[in-house]
Scaffold this motif. Structure first.
Motif, mmCIF file in Angstrom:
data_model
loop_
_atom_site.group_PDB
_atom_site.id
_atom_site.type_symbol
_atom_site.label_atom_id
_atom_site.label_comp_id
_atom_site.label_asym_id
_atom_site.label_seq_id
_atom_site.Cartn_x
_atom_site.Cartn_y
_atom_site.Cartn_z
ATOM 1 N N UNK A 122 5.547 -12.419 8.728
ATOM 2 C CA UNK A 122 4.914 -12.644 7.429
ATOM 3 C C UNK A 122 4.169 -11.352 7.096
ATOM 4 N N UNK A 123 4.893 -10.404 6.528
ATOM 5 C CA UNK A 123 4.355 -9.059 6.315
ATOM 6 C C UNK A 123 3.473 -8.975 5.079
ATOM 7 N N UNK A 124 2.301 -8.382 5.249
ATOM 8 C CA UNK A 124 1.545 -7.927 4.080
ATOM 9 C C UNK A 124 2.054 -6.539 3.753
ATOM 10 N N UNK A 125 2.084 -6.203 2.491
ATOM 11 C CA UNK A 125 2.626 -4.919 2.047
ATOM 12 C C UNK A 125 1.511 -4.053 1.484
ATOM 13 N N UNK A 126 1.696 -2.755 1.559
ATOM 14 C CA UNK A 126 0.653 -1.824 1.128
ATOM 15 C C UNK A 126 1.239 -0.734 0.237
ATOM 16 N N UNK A 127 0.351 -0.033 -0.418
ATOM 17 C CA UNK A 127 0.700 1.130 -1.228
ATOM 18 C C UNK A 127 -0.076 2.319 -0.690
ATOM 19 N N UNK A 128 0.623 3.420 -0.468
ATOM 20 C CA UNK A 128 -0.043 4.651 -0.032
ATOM 21 C C UNK A 128 -0.497 5.420 -1.272
ATOM 22 N N UNK A 129 -1.785 5.723 -1.343
ATOM 23 C CA UNK A 129 -2.364 6.375 -2.511
ATOM 24 C C UNK A 129 -2.744 7.814 -2.166
ATOM 25 N N UNK A 130 -2.213 8.762 -2.917
ATOM 26 C CA UNK A 130 -2.564 10.176 -2.770
ATOM 27 C C UNK A 130 -3.269 10.632 -4.042
ATOM 28 N N UNK A 131 -4.353 11.368 -3.871
ATOM 29 C CA UNK A 131 -5.106 11.847 -5.016
ATOM 30 C C UNK A 131 -6.290 10.954 -5.313
ATOM 31 N N UNK A 132 -6.962 11.238 -6.418
ATOM 32 C CA UNK A 132 -8.155 10.476 -6.752
ATOM 33 C C UNK A 132 -9.363 10.976 -5.976
ATOM 34 N N UNK A 133 -10.432 10.193 -5.942
ATOM 35 C CA UNK A 133 -11.658 10.635 -5.272
ATOM 36 C C UNK A 133 -11.507 10.827 -3.775
ATOM 37 N N UNK A 134 -10.571 10.109 -3.135
ATOM 38 C CA UNK A 134 -10.476 10.144 -1.678
ATOM 39 C C UNK A 134 -9.711 11.348 -1.150
ATOM 40 N N UNK A 135 -8.648 11.758 -1.831
ATOM 41 C CA UNK A 135 -7.839 12.883 -1.383
ATOM 42 C C UNK A 135 -7.438 13.729 -2.588
ATOM 43 N N UNK A 136 -7.177 15.004 -2.326
ATOM 44 C CA UNK A 136 -6.739 15.903 -3.383
ATOM 45 C C UNK A 136 -5.247 16.160 -3.258
ATOM 46 N N UNK A 137 -4.576 16.280 -4.379
ATOM 47 C CA UNK A 137 -3.169 16.662 -4.370
ATOM 48 C C UNK A 137 -2.993 17.871 -5.278
ATOM 49 N N UNK A 138 -1.929 18.628 -5.039
ATOM 50 C CA UNK A 138 -1.611 19.776 -5.876
ATOM 51 C C UNK A 138 -0.724 19.341 -7.026
ATOM 52 N N UNK A 139 -0.544 20.234 -7.973
ATOM 53 C CA UNK A 139 0.317 19.930 -9.110
ATOM 54 C C UNK A 139 1.753 19.727 -8.648
ATOM 55 N N UNK A 140 2.140 20.418 -7.556
ATOM 56 C CA UNK A 140 3.497 20.257 -7.042
ATOM 57 C C UNK A 140 3.697 18.857 -6.463
ATOM 58 N N UNK A 141 2.656 18.309 -5.820
ATOM 59 C CA UNK A 141 2.757 16.939 -5.325
ATOM 60 C C UNK A 141 2.857 15.941 -6.475
ATOM 61 N N UNK A 142 2.110 16.205 -7.547
ATOM 62 C CA UNK A 142 2.202 15.325 -8.713
ATOM 63 C C UNK A 142 3.596 15.377 -9.320
#
Length: 408
Positions: A122-142
């Protein structure tokens, strides 16, 4: 981002271009360059052309402008690479079997009551979030997120209020996870008809509401009229029964009971409210620890799958019959399943993990239609009771197509 071409770099006195003369070029009307101490030649303006050329090693205004433009382009390019982009990328995250373990700990541990081993998933599912206040991403990642059909990209302000810090995000996610776990236990025990108690405490009083000046933050609501309050449903029913008539509300304040007379205000047809925000405290007859080994997972969306996992662990019968289920959805103590974010990424994550069936909140159906991975059977659910019924029927060999579907 290209380096600028320096038009002044070609040697003067060699090309024979108009306005330039090489040493000893004896053409009529052409000035002869004067030798310099370092052996080079300076060229003076040729009046007949109206413009001269600079000496070797000196740049024209155009060349200097191009050099500055090139340097600026390089700086802007570097900034685009190094400075964080104001976007958030959501990607399919890992799944966690609520009947299994994370690390060396069972995700659901029950003490003080008999529990049973459970097969299947009975799996719970998740979403991996990159960017926002917690982590920074580059324009290339976007850009990579835009190009990846499994990902979705949002402007940061679409998901987070300006000024939100990473610590605030972590605290909010942790609080939402804790609240969903408590609600999951309550919903599971309600479904299994195992009694428990809950207290409703005033968290805030809405300005201008019926309870303003009468009830206070910190008050625990004990009764409305002669009705003892043991949960949110009891409170709602009691308020609807008295309608808009003044009624006595008994609260516990600073350890003592106080009685206030409040006139509930109408909300919708046939419903009334005090105008207070409530926090719920549960008192369960045994201990249920949830989310062991999942410290980096937050938010309220695992509530329904936690509740199903608790039910399976508290009943001797095998709920899944060894089949692989996944799903998502918030839950409240009454067993109502609510919408979540990132449903498309969760469908992909479930499929990648090998799930056969997916339980989706009815409120997310519009996002589900047209985005179901091949081979994954999706069932629409609105309550824990519906989710439990679907799992039992599918475990017994039923088809997802025969159960409620997302059609719009």
């Amino acid at each position: 981002m290209r380096p600028s071409h320096d038009d002044s770099s070609a040697p003067y006195g060699k090309s024979g271009a108009a306005g330039n003369a090489g040493p000893g070029d004896g053409r009529p009307g052409m000035p002869v360059p004067a030798p310099q101490p370092d052996g080079s030649y300076s060229v003076y303006p040729y009046q007949g052309l109206g413009q001269g050329q600079p000496a070797p090693g000196r740049r024209t205004p155009r060349a200097r402008a191009m050099l500055v433009s090139g340097a600026l382009a390089l700086l802007l390019g570097a900034a685009a690479v190094l400075l964080p982009a104001q976007y958030v990328v959501e990607s399919p995250g890992p799944t966690f079997n609520t009947l299994g373990s994370a690390g060396d700990k069972d995700i659901i541990e029950i003490e003080g009551r008999t529990s049973y081993p459970a097969d299947g998933e009975l799996d719970l599912t998740t979403v991996y979030v990159s960017g926002g206040p917690s982590t920074n991403i580059s324009i290339f990642q976007a850009v990579g997120g835009w190009l990846n059909p499994d990902d979705v990209v949002y402007p940061t302000e679409f998901l987070y209020a300006p000024g939100t810090t990473s610590d605030e995000v972590d605290e909010q996610n942790a609080a939402a996870m804790t609240s969903s776990q408590e609600a999951a236990v309550a919903a599971a025990l309600t479904e299994l008809e195992i009694p428990y108690t809950q207290e409703l405490t005033v968290a805030a009083v809405v300005e201008g509401a019926a309870a303003e000046g009468l009830l206070q933050p910190g008050d625990t609501v004990l009764a409305v009229g002669d009705t003892r309050i043991d949960g949110i449903d009891t409170l709602r029913n009691a308020l609807n029964d008295v309608g808009g008539s003044p009624t006595e509300v008994t609260v516990r304040r600073d350890g003592a009971e106080e009685v206030e007379t409040v006139t509930p205000a109408p909300k919708d047809a046939g419903t009334y409210q005090l105008g207070i925000e409530l926090a719920t405290t549960f008192d369960f007859p045994f201990d249920v620890e949830i989310g062991q080994g999942m410290e980096r997972v937050g938010g309220p969306s695992a509530g329904m799958m936690f509740a199903l996992g608790i039910i399976d662990r508290l009943t001797p019968e095998q709920l899944t019959e060894g089949k692989h289920f996944a799903g998502t959805g918030t839950i409240d103590a009454a067993g109502n399943v609510g919408p979540i974010g990132g449903i498309r990424q969760k469908l992909i994550g479930a499929s990648d993990a090998g799930a056969e069936f997916f339980l989706a909140p009815a409120a997310n159906c519009a996002e589900v239609v047209g985005h179901v991975p091949e081979g994954l059977g999706v069932v629409r659910v609105s309550t824990l009771e519906e989710a439990l019924d679907a799992v039992q029927k599918l475990a017994a060999g039923g088809s997802a197509a025969d159960l409620p579907q997302c059609t719009s």
